[in-house]
Design a protein around this motif. Structure first.
Motif, short mmCIF file in Angstrom:
data_model
loop_
_atom_site.label_atom_id
_atom_site.label_comp_id
_atom_site.label_asym_id
_atom_site.label_seq_id
_atom_site.Cartn_x
_atom_site.Cartn_y
_atom_site.Cartn_z
N TYR A 168 33.52 44.41 39.53
CA TYR A 168 33.12 45.60 40.28
C TYR A 168 34.28 46.58 40.42
CZ TYR A 168 29.37 42.35 41.33
OH TYR A 168 28.35 41.44 41.22
N GLY B 266 37.08 44.97 42.14
CA GLY B 266 37.32 43.58 41.80
C GLY B 266 36.12 42.67 42.01
N GLU B 267 36.31 41.67 42.84
CA GLU B 267 35.28 40.64 43.02
C GLU B 267 34.19 41.05 44.00
OE1 GLU B 267 34.98 37.97 41.27
OE2 GLU B 267 36.87 38.16 40.19
N SER B 268 34.46 42.04 44.84
CA SER B 268 33.51 42.41 45.89
C SER B 268 32.84 43.74 45.57
CB SER B 268 34.23 42.53 47.24
OG SER B 268 34.81 41.29 47.61
N ASN C 99 40.49 41.46 37.45
CA ASN C 99 39.63 40.63 36.62
C ASN C 99 38.20 40.56 37.14
OD1 ASN C 99 41.72 39.90 34.81
ND2 ASN C 99 42.47 38.35 36.26
N GLY C 100 37.93 41.30 38.20
CA GLY C 100 36.59 41.27 38.78
C GLY C 100 35.65 42.24 38.08
N SER D 12 39.95 47.25 39.26
CA SER D 12 39.03 46.10 39.24
C SER D 12 39.73 44.77 39.02
CB SER D 12 37.97 46.29 38.15
OG SER D 12 37.15 47.39 38.45
N TRP E 90 30.69 46.29 33.86
CA TRP E 90 30.37 46.65 35.24
C TRP E 90 28.87 46.88 35.40
CZ3 TRP E 90 28.19 51.43 36.51
CH2 TRP E 90 28.09 51.72 37.88
#
Length: 228
Positions: free
Chosen positions: A154, A157-159, A151-152, A149, A195
């Motif tokens: 999900y 990650g971010e998507s 730093n995101g 992941s 999450w």
């Protein structure tokens, strides 16, 4: 006119998966609720296994005149290929393979442990399932969210991805597991809790979310409350 029909049941987490993907991609569809205890005549013509979700599509240039797809993971990959935006799988082959590994992990390990814990009336089976589910949560915390992941919020990650929507329905139902089996999502699972919070706030999730009270009520037929 092009038309997608999704056959669903409000309490079914597998059907929830595919409805989330349809919502996330902004696909117009007709929702047909199925009473799984009293299935309509001819339902197996749509879903040969007699389960939800199942999907039929008509009128698309890429499709036969009338075709059907069943099994949530297969439906979701189909939707992601036919409606590519927004993409819900990573672009690189290795990341795509990792996504499919986690979808398989959900189907073959996480979900069976969740279901056994909730549905079994045997105390020893419940305890074994609780320990197994806890190990799966640790594995997700460390091997998935801790490594993939960044730093995101999900899985990747971010998507947001199909993996997120594959797992989330069981976490929306966690209140039933806590109510009937006394298993809360521990504070130590910081990434997992973040999450869950991020998914819970997405428009696609909010659009079809149900209350914890609904799940507690609907799962009463499968479980009995933990003694006070």
């Amino acid at each position: 006119m092009a038309k997608i029909k999704i056959y669903s049941a409000v309490v079914c987490p597998y059907a929830h998966r595919s409805r989330l993907v349809l919502q996330e991609k902004g696909i117009d569809f007709d929702l047909i609720e199925i009473n799984l205890q009293n299935k309509p005549e001819g339902f197996t013509d749509i879903s040969p296994y007699g389960k939800v979700p199942a999907m039929s599509a008509t009128g698309y240039a890429y499709a036969h005149n009338n075709h059907r797809v069943w099994e949530s993971a297969v439906i979701n990959e189909y939707l992601n290929e036919v409606f590519p935006n927004p993409p819900l799988l990573p672009s690189s082959p290795i990341a795509k393979a990792q996504a499919r590994i986690w979808i398989d992990f959900a189907n073959t390990r996480f979900v069976p442990a969740f279901s056994t814990l909730l549905r079994s009336s045997d105390i020893q089976q419940q305890e074994a399932a609780k320990q197994e589910l806890y190990k799966h949560l640790e594995f997700i915390e460390n091997e998935a969210l801790g490594k993939l992941s960044g730093n995101g919020p999900y899985w990747f990650g971010e998507s947001v991805s199909l993996v997120d929507f594959t797992f989330y329905p069981w976490f929306e139902r966690w209140a039933a597991l806590k109510h009937y089996r006394g298993l809360a999502l521990s504070e130590e699972f910081t990434r997992l809790r973040q999450w869950k919070k991020a998914l819970k706030q997405r428009d696609s999730v909010v659009a079809i979310a149900n209350s914890k009270e609904l799940y507690i009520e609907r799962y009463a037929r499968f479980a009995t409350p933990v003694a006070a």
